[in-house]
Design a protein around this motif. Structure first.
Motif, PDB file in Angstrom:
ATOM      1  N   MET A 106     -48.974  36.492  67.834  1.00 47.47           N
ATOM      2  CA  MET A 106     -49.298  37.868  68.137  1.00 47.47           C
ATOM      3  C   MET A 106     -48.164  38.775  67.665  1.00 47.47           C
ATOM      4  SD  MET A 106     -50.561  39.339  71.725  1.00 47.47           S
ATOM      5  CE  MET A 106     -49.767  40.781  72.346  1.00 47.47           C
ATOM      6  N   VAL A 107     -48.530  39.901  67.064  1.00 45.55           N
ATOM      7  CA  VAL A 107     -47.561  40.854  66.560  1.00 45.55           C
ATOM      8  C   VAL A 107     -47.129  41.768  67.703  1.00 45.55           C
ATOM      9  CG1 VAL A 107     -47.173  42.728  64.937  1.00 45.55           C
ATOM     10  CG2 VAL A 107     -48.635  40.823  64.290  1.00 45.55           C
ATOM     11  N   THR A 108     -45.817  41.852  67.901  1.00 44.19           N
ATOM     12  CA  THR A 108     -45.292  42.753  68.920  1.00 44.19           C
ATOM     13  C   THR A 108     -44.039  43.421  68.385  1.00 44.19           C
ATOM     14  OG1 THR A 108     -43.907  41.075  69.950  1.00 44.19           O
ATOM     15  CG2 THR A 108     -46.142  41.308  70.814  1.00 44.19           C
ATOM     16  N   ALA A 109     -43.760  44.609  68.896  1.00 37.07           N
ATOM     17  CA  ALA A 109     -42.588  45.358  68.458  1.00 37.07           C
ATOM     18  C   ALA A 109     -41.293  44.650  68.813  1.00 37.07           C
ATOM     19  CB  ALA A 109     -42.615  46.760  69.058  1.00 37.07           C
ATOM     20  N   ASP A 110     -41.334  43.738  69.790  1.00 38.00           N
ATOM     21  CA  ASP A 110     -40.093  43.066  70.181  1.00 38.00           C
ATOM     22  C   ASP A 110     -39.778  41.826  69.344  1.00 38.00           C
ATOM     23  OD1 ASP A 110     -42.071  41.482  71.259  1.00 38.00           O
ATOM     24  OD2 ASP A 110     -41.205  41.369  73.263  1.00 38.00           O
ATOM     25  N   LEU A 111     -40.607  41.509  68.353  1.00 36.83           N
ATOM     26  CA  LEU A 111     -40.324  40.384  67.459  1.00 36.83           C
ATOM     27  C   LEU A 111     -39.030  40.636  66.683  1.00 36.83           C
ATOM     28  CD1 LEU A 111     -41.305  37.697  66.093  1.00 36.83           C
ATOM     29  CD2 LEU A 111     -42.314  39.173  64.347  1.00 36.83           C
ATOM     30  N   CYS A 112     -38.847  41.892  66.259  1.00 39.14           N
ATOM     31  CA  CYS A 112     -37.679  42.252  65.473  1.00 39.14           C
ATOM     32  C   CYS A 112     -37.488  43.761  65.530  1.00 39.14           C
ATOM     33  CB  CYS A 112     -37.836  41.790  64.026  1.00 39.14           C
ATOM     34  SG  CYS A 112     -39.302  42.454  63.189  1.00 39.14           S
ATOM     35  N   THR A 113     -36.367  44.214  65.017  1.00 41.15           N
ATOM     36  CA  THR A 113     -36.087  45.643  64.988  1.00 41.15           C
ATOM     37  C   THR A 113     -36.450  46.223  63.622  1.00 41.15           C
ATOM     38  OG1 THR A 113     -33.835  45.367  64.151  1.00 41.15           O
ATOM     39  CG2 THR A 113     -34.140  45.290  66.570  1.00 41.15           C
ATOM     40  N   GLU A 114     -36.524  47.530  63.566  1.00 42.67           N
ATOM     41  CA  GLU A 114     -36.748  48.195  62.279  1.00 42.67           C
ATOM     42  C   GLU A 114     -35.598  47.894  61.320  1.00 42.67           C
ATOM     43  OE1 GLU A 114     -39.238  50.026  60.725  1.00 42.67           O
ATOM     44  OE2 GLU A 114     -40.378  49.242  62.419  1.00 42.67           O
ATOM     45  N   GLU A 115     -34.397  47.805  61.847  1.00 39.35           N
ATOM     46  CA  GLU A 115     -33.240  47.489  61.005  1.00 39.35           C
ATOM     47  C   GLU A 115     -33.385  46.104  60.375  1.00 39.35           C
ATOM     48  OE1 GLU A 115     -32.965  48.668  64.224  1.00 39.35           O
ATOM     49  OE2 GLU A 115     -32.442  50.717  63.635  1.00 39.35           O
ATOM     50  N   GLU A 116     -33.909  45.155  61.138  1.00 40.20           N
ATOM     51  CA  GLU A 116     -34.121  43.811  60.589  1.00 40.20           C
ATOM     52  C   GLU A 116     -35.197  43.832  59.501  1.00 40.20           C
ATOM     53  OE1 GLU A 116     -33.169  40.577  64.018  1.00 40.20           O
ATOM     54  OE2 GLU A 116     -34.762  42.018  64.499  1.00 40.20           O
ATOM     55  N   VAL A 117     -36.240  44.590  59.715  1.00 37.61           N
ATOM     56  CA  VAL A 117     -37.292  44.711  58.702  1.00 37.61           C
ATOM     57  C   VAL A 117     -36.715  45.331  57.439  1.00 37.61           C
ATOM     58  CG1 VAL A 117     -39.492  45.803  58.111  1.00 37.61           C
ATOM     59  CG2 VAL A 117     -39.158  44.854  60.406  1.00 37.61           C
ATOM     60  N   THR A 118     -35.959  46.393  57.600  1.00 34.93           N
ATOM     61  CA  THR A 118     -35.363  47.072  56.444  1.00 34.93           C
ATOM     62  C   THR A 118     -34.417  46.139  55.701  1.00 34.93           C
ATOM     63  OG1 THR A 118     -35.584  49.220  57.499  1.00 34.93           O
ATOM     64  CG2 THR A 118     -33.959  49.057  55.723  1.00 34.93           C
ATOM     65  N   ARG A 119     -33.601  45.386  56.428  1.00 31.94           N
ATOM     66  CA  ARG A 119     -32.682  44.424  55.805  1.00 31.94           C
ATOM     67  C   ARG A 119     -33.458  43.359  55.028  1.00 31.94           C
ATOM     68  NH1 ARG A 119     -29.517  44.519  60.072  1.00 31.94           N
ATOM     69  NH2 ARG A 119     -30.410  42.681  61.060  1.00 31.94           N
ATOM     70  N   LEU A 120     -34.540  42.854  55.605  1.00 39.68           N
ATOM     71  CA  LEU A 120     -35.369  41.855  54.926  1.00 39.68           C
ATOM     72  C   LEU A 120     -35.932  42.417  53.628  1.00 39.68           C
ATOM     73  CD1 LEU A 120     -37.126  39.279  54.631  1.00 39.68           C
ATOM     74  CD2 LEU A 120     -38.781  40.380  56.163  1.00 39.68           C
ATOM     75  N   VAL A 121     -36.576  43.566  53.708  1.00 33.05           N
ATOM     76  CA  VAL A 121     -37.236  44.149  52.537  1.00 33.05           C
ATOM     77  C   VAL A 121     -36.215  44.487  51.444  1.00 33.05           C
ATOM     78  CG1 VAL A 121     -38.534  46.153  51.720  1.00 33.05           C
ATOM     79  CG2 VAL A 121     -39.241  44.971  53.818  1.00 33.05           C
ATOM     80  N   HIS A 122     -35.160  45.164  51.809  1.00 33.95           N
ATOM     81  CA  HIS A 122     -34.172  45.565  50.804  1.00 33.95           C
ATOM     82  C   HIS A 122     -33.454  44.357  50.209  1.00 33.95           C
ATOM     83  CE1 HIS A 122     -34.054  50.078  51.120  1.00 33.95           C
ATOM     84  NE2 HIS A 122     -34.869  49.750  52.115  1.00 33.95           N
ATOM     85  N   GLY A 123     -33.130  43.383  51.039  1.00 29.13           N
ATOM     86  CA  GLY A 123     -32.483  42.173  50.536  1.00 29.13           C
ATOM     87  C   GLY A 123     -33.381  41.390  49.601  1.00 29.13           C
ATOM     88  N   PHE A 124     -34.641  41.262  49.995  1.00 31.40           N
ATOM     89  CA  PHE A 124     -35.590  40.520  49.174  1.00 31.40           C
ATOM     90  C   PHE A 124     -35.817  41.197  47.832  1.00 31.40           C
ATOM     91  CE2 PHE A 124     -40.206  40.045  48.098  1.00 31.40           C
ATOM     92  CZ  PHE A 124     -40.088  38.798  47.509  1.00 31.40           C
ATOM     93  N   TYR A 125     -36.083  42.478  47.844  1.00 30.45           N
ATOM     94  CA  TYR A 125     -36.377  43.157  46.575  1.00 30.45           C
ATOM     95  C   TYR A 125     -35.136  43.346  45.715  1.00 30.45           C
ATOM     96  CZ  TYR A 125     -41.235  43.275  47.535  1.00 30.45           C
ATOM     97  OH  TYR A 125     -42.517  42.873  47.750  1.00 30.45           O
ATOM     98  N   ALA A 126     -33.947  43.288  46.277  1.00 30.88           N
ATOM     99  CA  ALA A 126     -32.737  43.255  45.450  1.00 30.88           C
ATOM    100  C   ALA A 126     -32.723  41.956  44.646  1.00 30.88           C
ATOM    101  CB  ALA A 126     -31.495  43.370  46.324  1.00 30.88           C
ATOM    102  N   LYS A 127     -33.128  40.852  45.287  1.00 32.19           N
ATOM    103  CA  LYS A 127     -33.229  39.568  44.575  1.00 32.19           C
ATOM    104  C   LYS A 127     -34.323  39.610  43.514  1.00 32.19           C
ATOM    105  CE  LYS A 127     -31.547  36.712  48.344  1.00 32.19           C
ATOM    106  NZ  LYS A 127     -31.795  35.607  49.253  1.00 32.19           N
ATOM    107  N   VAL A 128     -35.469  40.174  43.868  1.00 31.13           N
ATOM    108  CA  VAL A 128     -36.587  40.260  42.932  1.00 31.13           C
ATOM    109  C   VAL A 128     -36.181  41.045  41.687  1.00 31.13           C
ATOM    110  CG1 VAL A 128     -38.865  41.336  42.575  1.00 31.13           C
ATOM    111  CG2 VAL A 128     -38.427  39.972  44.634  1.00 31.13           C
ATOM    112  N   ARG A 129     -35.521  42.158  41.878  1.00 26.53           N
ATOM    113  CA  ARG A 129     -35.141  43.018  40.755  1.00 26.53           C
ATOM    114  C   ARG A 129     -34.170  42.326  39.810  1.00 26.53           C
ATOM    115  NH1 ARG A 129     -33.843  48.811  43.377  1.00 26.53           N
ATOM    116  NH2 ARG A 129     -33.729  49.429  41.197  1.00 26.53           N
ATOM    117  N   GLN A 130     -33.376  41.394  40.324  1.00 25.46           N
ATOM    118  CA  GLN A 130     -32.403  40.674  39.506  1.00 25.46           C
ATOM    119  C   GLN A 130     -32.955  39.368  38.927  1.00 25.46           C
ATOM    120  OE1 GLN A 130     -29.310  41.887  38.703  1.00 25.46           O
ATOM    121  NE2 GLN A 130     -30.109  43.713  39.707  1.00 25.46           N
ATOM    122  N   ASP A 131     -34.118  38.954  39.389  1.00 24.49           N
ATOM    123  CA  ASP A 131     -34.688  37.673  38.989  1.00 24.49           C
ATOM    124  C   ASP A 131     -35.143  37.702  37.534  1.00 24.49           C
ATOM    125  OD1 ASP A 131     -35.693  34.965  40.013  1.00 24.49           O
ATOM    126  OD2 ASP A 131     -37.486  35.818  39.066  1.00 24.49           O
TER     127      ASP A 131
END
Length: 134
Positions: free
Chosen positions: A1-26
């Protein structure tokens, strides 16, 4: 079940930005993404909304990503598998195990769905194939 307490917005932002930094360099994915994304700041903001909706249930994302991906020429299963491998590499650095598990599971579903959609769009007479489990 999806809930707001799974993670913070900061964690989501870190995931997305970190992942796409890797994608852009791949070597494989970077040229494709960099050729088709005109404004990375805007695209990353949209992706943060997308993953926030998936991981936190925020419902901030609106849009239809499938048509944009189907329109890309020359994609293959290996590219989707590479996307998944980079995503998994990124999630392994997350300290939040529940977020990592949910994000990885959803990424697998998204990649498979997009790959099916891509195959059906480009060769509707063929039965679409599954992505190999990595």
């Amino acid at each position: 079940m999806v809930t707001a307490d799974l993670c913070t917005e900061e964690e989501v932002t870190r995931l997305v930005h970190g992942f796409y930094a890797k994608v852009r360099q791949d070597d494989l994915l970077g040229p494709i993404f960099n050729r088709h994304v005109a404004d990375w700041d805007q695209h990353l903001a949209k992706l943060v909304d997308f993953w926030s909706a998936i991981l936190r249930g925020t419902m901030r994302f609106s849009g239809a990503p499938m048509p944009a991906h189907i329109a890309l020429p020359g994609l293959n299963a290996g590219l989707f598998q590479r996307w998944l491998a980079l995503f998994h590499d990124t999630t392994q650095a997350l300290g939040n195990e529940a977020m990592r598990e949910r994000a990885d599971a959803m990424a697998r579903r998204i990649a498979q769905s997009f790959w099916y959609g891509y195959q059906l769009s480009h060769d509707p007479d063929q039965m679409p194939g599954r992505l190999a489990q990595g």
